[in-house]
Scaffold this motif. Sequence first.
Motif, short mmCIF file in Angstrom:
data_model
loop_
_atom_site.label_atom_id
_atom_site.label_comp_id
_atom_site.label_asym_id
_atom_site.label_seq_id
_atom_site.Cartn_x
_atom_site.Cartn_y
_atom_site.Cartn_z
N THR A 193 -30.79 -1.78 -23.02
CA THR A 193 -29.74 -0.89 -23.53
C THR A 193 -29.96 0.54 -23.03
OG1 THR A 193 -29.60 -2.22 -25.53
CG2 THR A 193 -28.61 -0.04 -25.62
N SER A 196 -29.01 0.89 -19.39
CA SER A 196 -27.63 0.61 -19.00
C SER A 196 -26.81 1.87 -19.16
CB SER A 196 -27.04 -0.51 -19.88
OG SER A 196 -27.78 -1.68 -19.70
N ILE A 200 -20.17 -1.08 -16.29
CA ILE A 200 -20.34 -2.49 -15.94
C ILE A 200 -21.62 -3.05 -16.55
CG2 ILE A 200 -21.36 -1.92 -13.67
CD1 ILE A 200 -19.98 -4.47 -12.60
N ASP A 201 -22.71 -2.26 -16.54
CA ASP A 201 -23.96 -2.73 -17.15
C ASP A 201 -23.80 -2.92 -18.65
OD1 ASP A 201 -25.35 -2.85 -14.82
OD2 ASP A 201 -26.46 -0.98 -15.09
N ARG A 202 -23.15 -1.95 -19.29
CA ARG A 202 -23.02 -2.02 -20.75
C ARG A 202 -22.13 -3.18 -21.17
NH1 ARG A 202 -22.70 4.41 -22.40
NH2 ARG A 202 -24.92 4.75 -22.13
N ALA A 204 -21.60 -5.96 -19.44
CA ALA A 204 -22.32 -7.21 -19.18
C ALA A 204 -23.35 -7.48 -20.27
CB ALA A 204 -23.00 -7.16 -17.81
N LEU A 205 -24.03 -6.43 -20.70
CA LEU A 205 -25.05 -6.56 -21.73
C LEU A 205 -24.44 -7.02 -23.06
CD1 LEU A 205 -28.02 -5.98 -22.56
CD2 LEU A 205 -27.32 -3.64 -23.04
N ALA A 235 -17.21 -8.32 -17.10
CA ALA A 235 -17.70 -6.94 -16.94
C ALA A 235 -17.30 -6.39 -15.57
CB ALA A 235 -19.23 -6.91 -17.10
#
Lengths: 246, 115
Positions: A193, A196, A200-202, A204-205, A235
Amino acid sequence: MSSAPPAAPSPHDSSLAAFAHGVLTAGRSVFAYVLFGTYIGIGALAHDFGFSVGWMVLSTVLIWAAPAQVILISTLGSAALIDTALAVSLSSVRFMPMVVALLPMLRDARTRTRHLLVPTHLTAISVWVEAMRLLPTLPRDHRIAFYNGLGTGLITPPIIAGAIGFYVAGQVPVVFAAGLLFLTPLSMLMSITRNSRTLIDRAALALGFVIGPLMAATKVGLDLMWTGIIAGTIAYVVHRLREAVR
Amino acid sequence: MSAAFSQLGPYLALILVGFLPNEIWRLLGLLVARGLNEDSEIVVWVRAVATAILAGVIAQLIVTSSGALATIPLAVRVAAVVAGFLAFLLIRRSVFAGVAIGEAVLIVGAFALAP
C-alpha cells in the motif's frame, strides 16, 4: 545506519558498491524483520512435520516463497506427490508477471540472459516490492548488482530463522506461532500500500484484495491467475481511460 | 508419511515437487520478458496483474490460513488486519506501527476467545 557508497566509484568496485548498497537497503527494510519472524514459524512447522534442519534451510534457498514452503511442508507427508506439486505451483503463479515486470528495469544493452538468472531466482514479494520502488532511482548499470545485494540481504535472515524455528519448535505457544505466520500478510499489505503511488497500482491492489478470496471461494481452480488477470486488467483499463481523458 | 514420499526421500521430493513447480514460473517470466521494453503497454499491464496477484495472495493468507494461524478464528484475523491497517494509515503510514497493533489485536483476540 547510513549507506555511504563512494562518491565516484571506479568501474571495478562500482558493482561491489551497488551490491553492498543492496544489502544495506535490505537491512533497513521492514521485510528483513518480519520475514525473520515468519520463517521462525515455518521452521517450527517443518520440525513438527518431521523434516530435518538441513532440509528446512535448503527449502528456503531453493524455493524462497513462504506460501509454497508452508504448502510443501504440510502436505508432503500426506498428499499424493502430484497434488503437492500442483498446489505448490498454483501458489507461485505470481512469479511470472513479477519477473516480466522486473527484468526490463534491470537490464541494459550489454546484459546477457545468464546475468539475469540470479535476480530471477531471488525474486520474491519482499525483494520485488522494495526493488520496484528503488530501481528507477539507480543508474542502470548498477541495478543487477543492487538487486542481487537486496535479494541476498532479504533471503539471509529467513535462512537463519528457519533453522532457529526448528530448535524453538514445541517451546512456542500456538498463539505466538500463529502471530509469527501472521506477520507476512500483515506487513506485505502495508508495504505494498505504501509503495503504490499510481492509480493503476492502487486499483490493482484494492481489486486483487477483494477478488482474491472471492475467486478462492468459487473453487474454479487457478484462482490466483484469474484474480491477477481480472483485477489487473480492470486496473489497466481504468488507467487507460484516465490517460485518454487527460 | 506416504509410501511414495518415503521412497523418494525428502531431498529428492524437495527438488521435484517443491523447487521445480515453484521455479518454473520464475523461468517462464525470464523467457517472456525477453525483448520487452520497460515502457511498453504490455509491461504496464503485466505489472498491474502482478500487483493484483500479490494482493490476492495476501488476502488468501489471511482468509484461508494454514498451520498455526488456522487455529485463530477468522473474525479475529480479519479484525486484526483492519486494526493494523487503520493504525498504519493513522500513524504516519508506519508499517511497524501497523504490524505491532495488528499482532496485538490477533493475540489478545485469540486469548479472549479461547475456550
